[in-house]
Scaffold this active site. Sequence first.
Site, mmCIF file in Angstrom:
data_model
loop_
_atom_site.group_PDB
_atom_site.id
_atom_site.type_symbol
_atom_site.label_atom_id
_atom_site.label_comp_id
_atom_site.label_asym_id
_atom_site.label_seq_id
_atom_site.Cartn_x
_atom_site.Cartn_y
_atom_site.Cartn_z
ATOM 1 N N ASP A 92 0.821 -1.209 0.000
ATOM 2 C CA ASP A 92 0.000 0.000 0.000
ATOM 3 C C ASP A 92 0.854 1.257 0.000
ATOM 4 O OD1 ASP A 92 -2.590 -1.375 0.189
ATOM 5 O OD2 ASP A 92 -1.851 -1.997 2.156
ATOM 6 N N GLY A 105 -5.606 -5.269 1.868
ATOM 7 C CA GLY A 105 -6.445 -6.381 1.442
ATOM 8 C C GLY A 105 -6.857 -7.295 2.573
ATOM 9 N N GLU A 111 0.658 -12.614 5.059
ATOM 10 C CA GLU A 111 1.647 -11.996 4.182
ATOM 11 C C GLU A 111 2.986 -11.812 4.891
ATOM 12 O OE1 GLU A 111 -1.134 -9.328 1.164
ATOM 13 O OE2 GLU A 111 -0.485 -8.462 3.068
ATOM 14 N N LYS A 129 2.226 4.578 -5.041
ATOM 15 C CA LYS A 129 2.465 3.997 -3.713
ATOM 16 C C LYS A 129 3.797 4.446 -3.111
ATOM 17 C CE LYS A 129 -1.300 1.682 -4.339
ATOM 18 N NZ LYS A 129 -1.288 0.250 -4.646
#
Length: 258
Positions: A92, A105, A111, A129
């Site tokens: 992000d 997400g 992750e 980003k």
Amino acid sequence: MPADLSPIDRAKYAASRRAVDFVEDGMRVGLGTGSTAAWMVRCLAERVKAEGLTLQCVPTSTRTAELGRELGLNIVTLEEAGWLDLTIDGADEFDPELSLVKGGGGALLQEKIVATASDRMIVITDAAKEVKTLGAFPLPVEVIPFGWQATRTLIAELIGGSDVDGHEITLRMNGDQPFRTDENNYILDLHLGRIGNPRELSLLLNQIAGVVENGLFLDICDTVIVGYGDGRVELHDMATRTPGTEPVPGNVFTDGDL
């Protein structure tokens, strides 16, 4: 490749196409979650199909697992793979030190586990980003549902004394119900504006009872690949600390690529 993609999707595709070039036959590969990572999974499946690569692919969410299986990838668990050669995921935000904010997400826990169980992490993203200082994107914090209001109060006290610009905390929702992660936890989004000391904040957040993990990924990412709408990609690598732009491949946006 469809010809009517938005510039952002074209950038995501360009970064994804370049990232899967780092995958070699026999590798154990972590697959990220999110809209950019979905492009990467599709590009990787194309390489596997075209070149007959033998891979073990570890997804970071049920969504990624389902997409990978649908496209014919060999999806395994992290326990089955053991240790990974490479993880490719989106972000992000990223700063000049390749520190990241992730979790938009809702898959930040898996992750981070997968990324830290890898020899190398490559992040794929678009130019929007890139930031000088982390914090413009809300920082996700995964918390257990039991006592989440008390956890939020403790987080509010922490950020009230931290080097940040904002102090709003919102419970992430899915319609009229709290959003649930794959581990059935909640996510609190911290609207901080600017994070002056990410290392300190990450450490202190994870000491709060009820916090499972936070979305600051520090000293984890090795390379960021930034895609552009015209097919160019720019590589930011921790080893060189010098970004390099690569030219547009001649056929990157030709129909039928995917």
